[in-house]
Design a protein around this motif. Sequence first.
Motif, mmCIF file in Angstrom:
data_model
loop_
_atom_site.group_PDB
_atom_site.id
_atom_site.type_symbol
_atom_site.label_atom_id
_atom_site.label_comp_id
_atom_site.label_asym_id
_atom_site.label_seq_id
_atom_site.Cartn_x
_atom_site.Cartn_y
_atom_site.Cartn_z
ATOM 1 N N THR A 249 -5.293 0.255 -8.275
ATOM 2 C CA THR A 249 -3.915 -0.133 -8.566
ATOM 3 C C THR A 249 -3.061 1.114 -8.766
ATOM 4 O O THR A 249 -3.480 2.075 -9.425
ATOM 5 N N CYS A 250 -1.879 1.113 -8.195
ATOM 6 C CA CYS A 250 -0.990 2.275 -8.296
ATOM 7 C C CYS A 250 -0.541 2.510 -9.743
ATOM 8 O O CYS A 250 -0.079 1.590 -10.419
ATOM 9 N N ASP A 251 -0.694 3.729 -10.211
ATOM 10 C CA ASP A 251 -0.121 4.194 -11.473
ATOM 11 C C ASP A 251 0.606 5.497 -11.161
ATOM 12 O O ASP A 251 -0.029 6.541 -11.008
ATOM 13 N N PRO A 252 1.934 5.446 -11.021
ATOM 14 C CA PRO A 252 2.666 6.636 -10.588
ATOM 15 C C PRO A 252 2.628 7.803 -11.570
ATOM 16 O O PRO A 252 3.108 8.883 -11.252
ATOM 17 N N THR A 253 2.033 7.583 -12.768
ATOM 18 C CA THR A 253 1.913 8.692 -13.722
ATOM 19 C C THR A 253 0.506 9.278 -13.747
ATOM 20 O O THR A 253 0.234 10.200 -14.520
ATOM 21 N N ALA B 114 -0.500 11.699 -8.472
ATOM 22 C CA ALA B 114 0.145 13.007 -8.302
ATOM 23 C C ALA B 114 -0.523 13.823 -7.213
ATOM 24 O O ALA B 114 0.123 14.633 -6.536
ATOM 25 N N GLY B 115 -1.828 13.608 -7.030
ATOM 26 C CA GLY B 115 -2.561 14.331 -6.005
ATOM 27 C C GLY B 115 -2.468 13.709 -4.627
ATOM 28 O O GLY B 115 -3.158 14.146 -3.696
ATOM 29 N N GLY B 116 -1.653 12.656 -4.492
ATOM 30 C CA GLY B 116 -1.461 12.030 -3.191
ATOM 31 C C GLY B 116 -2.415 10.892 -2.903
ATOM 32 O O GLY B 116 -2.491 10.414 -1.767
ATOM 33 N N GLY B 117 -3.174 10.451 -3.902
ATOM 34 C CA GLY B 117 -4.153 9.393 -3.686
ATOM 35 C C GLY B 117 -3.514 8.081 -3.262
ATOM 36 O O GLY B 117 -2.450 7.704 -3.761
ATOM 37 N N ASN B 118 -4.150 7.394 -2.344
ATOM 38 C CA ASN B 118 -3.652 6.113 -1.890
ATOM 39 C C ASN B 118 -3.946 5.043 -2.942
ATOM 40 O O ASN B 118 -4.888 5.177 -3.738
ATOM 41 N N CYS B 119 -3.148 3.964 -2.953
ATOM 42 C CA CYS B 119 -3.315 2.914 -3.955
ATOM 43 C C CYS B 119 -2.611 1.657 -3.475
ATOM 44 O O CYS B 119 -1.832 1.682 -2.509
ATOM 45 N N VAL B 120 -2.893 0.566 -4.157
ATOM 46 C CA VAL B 120 -2.271 -0.714 -3.805
ATOM 47 C C VAL B 120 -1.628 -1.341 -5.034
ATOM 48 O O VAL B 120 -1.956 -0.992 -6.168
ATOM 49 N N VAL C 65 0.850 -1.190 0.000
ATOM 50 C CA VAL C 65 0.000 0.000 0.000
ATOM 51 C C VAL C 65 0.882 1.235 0.000
ATOM 52 O O VAL C 65 1.846 1.326 0.772
ATOM 53 N N ARG C 66 0.531 2.213 -0.829
ATOM 54 C CA ARG C 66 1.345 3.414 -0.946
ATOM 55 C C ARG C 66 1.481 4.150 0.387
ATOM 56 O O ARG C 66 2.568 4.564 0.766
ATOM 57 N N ASN C 67 0.388 4.322 1.109
ATOM 58 C CA ASN C 67 0.404 5.136 2.326
ATOM 59 C C ASN C 67 0.759 4.349 3.582
ATOM 60 O O ASN C 67 0.583 4.836 4.693
ATOM 61 N N ASN C 68 1.254 3.137 3.408
ATOM 62 C CA ASN C 68 1.678 2.337 4.552
ATOM 63 C C ASN C 68 2.988 2.906 5.097
ATOM 64 O O ASN C 68 4.023 2.853 4.427
ATOM 65 N N THR C 69 2.946 3.452 6.294
ATOM 66 C CA THR C 69 4.168 4.003 6.887
ATOM 67 C C THR C 69 5.018 2.917 7.533
ATOM 68 O O THR C 69 6.149 3.166 7.947
ATOM 69 N N ASP C 70 4.469 1.712 7.651
ATOM 70 C CA ASP C 70 5.174 0.549 8.162
ATOM 71 C C ASP C 70 5.752 -0.177 6.955
ATOM 72 O O ASP C 70 5.002 -0.788 6.211
ATOM 73 N N PRO C 71 7.060 -0.113 6.695
ATOM 74 C CA PRO C 71 7.567 -0.749 5.476
ATOM 75 C C PRO C 71 7.290 -2.240 5.470
ATOM 76 O O PRO C 71 7.446 -2.923 6.476
ATOM 77 N N GLY C 72 6.845 -2.747 4.363
ATOM 78 C CA GLY C 72 6.544 -4.168 4.270
ATOM 79 C C GLY C 72 5.185 -4.409 3.676
ATOM 80 O O GLY C 72 4.438 -3.487 3.338
ATOM 81 N N LEU D 30 18.241 -0.687 -10.513
ATOM 82 C CA LEU D 30 16.946 -0.014 -10.577
ATOM 83 C C LEU D 30 16.839 0.815 -11.846
ATOM 84 O O LEU D 30 17.812 1.443 -12.282
ATOM 85 N N HIS D 31 15.650 0.823 -12.434
ATOM 86 C CA HIS D 31 15.376 1.646 -13.612
ATOM 87 C C HIS D 31 14.030 2.334 -13.433
ATOM 88 O O HIS D 31 13.103 1.772 -12.832
ATOM 89 N N SER D 32 13.918 3.539 -13.968
ATOM 90 C CA SER D 32 12.650 4.268 -13.917
ATOM 91 C C SER D 32 11.738 3.713 -15.009
ATOM 92 O O SER D 32 12.035 3.830 -16.197
ATOM 93 N N MET D 33 10.616 3.127 -14.595
ATOM 94 C CA MET D 33 9.735 2.437 -15.532
ATOM 95 C C MET D 33 8.430 3.179 -15.774
ATOM 96 O O MET D 33 7.475 2.607 -16.313
ATOM 97 N N GLY D 34 8.350 4.451 -15.397
ATOM 98 C CA GLY D 34 7.172 5.250 -15.707
ATOM 99 C C GLY D 34 5.906 4.633 -15.141
ATOM 100 O O GLY D 34 5.828 4.273 -13.966
ATOM 101 N N ALA D 35 4.889 4.477 -15.999
ATOM 102 C CA ALA D 35 3.596 3.945 -15.567
ATOM 103 C C ALA D 35 3.687 2.489 -15.120
ATOM 104 O O ALA D 35 2.791 2.000 -14.436
ATOM 105 N N LEU D 36 4.765 1.790 -15.476
ATOM 106 C CA LEU D 36 4.946 0.405 -15.054
ATOM 107 C C LEU D 36 5.544 0.314 -13.651
ATOM 108 O O LEU D 36 5.661 -0.767 -13.096
ATOM 109 N N GLY D 37 5.888 1.437 -13.060
ATOM 110 C CA GLY D 37 6.347 1.421 -11.678
ATOM 111 C C GLY D 37 5.233 0.976 -10.742
ATOM 112 O O GLY D 37 4.051 1.061 -11.074
ATOM 113 N N ASP D 38 5.618 0.519 -9.551
ATOM 114 C CA ASP D 38 4.603 -0.024 -8.639
ATOM 115 C C ASP D 38 4.027 1.008 -7.683
ATOM 116 O O ASP D 38 3.142 0.686 -6.877
#
Length: 461
Positions: free
Chosen positions: A169-173, A178-184, A99-106, A382-390
Amino acid sequence: MFALATATIESPDAYGGPANRDASRQANYPINLDGFGAPLPAVASNVSDLGIFATGQINFKEIEDLPQLGPLFNGTTCTGCHSQPSTGGGGLFINEIRVRNNTDPGPVHIFAADNMLRNGPQSQGGTPIFAGGMQAEPLGCQITVPGCQLSACQQEEVMKTTFDTDLPTCDPTSANFAGGGNCVVGRSALPLFGDGLVEAVSDQTLIQLAQKEPQSVQGVVKMVTENFLSTPHVARFGWKDDHVFLRGFAGDAYLNEMGISNPDNPVDTSSCALGVTQYGVALEDTGIEDTIDPDGEADIDRFSDFMRALAPPPTIPQNASASRGKNLFSQLGCAGCHAPSLTTASNPASLIPPSTGGIAISSTLNKDLANQTFHPYSDFLLHSMGALGDGITSGSAGPTMMRTAPLWGIRAKSVFLHDGRAGDIPTAISLHDGQGKAASQAFQALSTSQQQDLVNFLDTL
């Protein structure tokens, strides 16, 4: 070939230190000596190293149970995630959620100890068969299923991770991201074949590889300090390059995927089931659950032994079509990230940390891993994968950054990319974005027969 290997676990020298293993133990287990899941050829021909591999393999397949398991977990055995097409392989399905907004890594923990049991003691013909009650299939209500009546532990997990079944589903593009929306995002377990060779590559080799790559696809080196070391090294394991060594990967997975505390990760992810019993069964242990045995190893070390000695996936001879595909692979720029070859260090034992009890890898395995050129088709950077990023940030790996997935053995996978969004190789290539977009577009511009040539080449790796 499937053979019954009987190996005496001897005590090879450990560079002047204590014996590596208890010489009195015997390994008498079925071991696949050929194909996917086989040990390195030199390990298969060495009775001591083969015994170590076999012992690790049995531990890798062991099913954990209460009260060691949990209180929060995603599976009960290593093979629950690493089984395709054999023990040590990848996942048959998506078995982890982030989860994007999970402050507990893992990961989000899908199952919980406090809803596993039901109905109390059971018997067959007067003989007790489930003394503590039956396990609810599949291991209780899943946190990811809409309508699940969450247990107390799962309610805590939702609060900590911010998980919700309605998250997209997270789409970093995307505008939402961009507006800070949470995603999985889902993640499929990665195959472990050949990872001992990957571990045996020096930091400098990977750093130099990054420096030599074309700027348009240049990889990023991620430095990680494992929690049992004091110095950073070049990470190479996991979708976000979170681990350097197999010991670090094993200890993290044992805690986060099965909820079992260990010498490198001594604190449970939650205390939600401490002091709780159901049908007379204690749901959670106290203290470190995976302890170091007299031979200087805990379970996480035996997992590492097994993974370290796994051979790379077997290759298939190339026909004319695959040979044409190999040329296309280079022409399209795929090799810019999916580096065909790497060479291990001359003395891997100087890089690989000892077990949690201080036992170094055997001198024979060290020799087997040294100066080996292998062909993973990955730079492990690591590579920047645009919309394919998680969409997940893990240390210095931001939302678009993903490790180059090795292509060896790809023919044995049934789902592709980190969350299985592609059902076949052409779709996986077409979905490449960011630094992989140019190669993806070039692939899509090929004729149908040329695309098949490339797929046929990948199926030989």
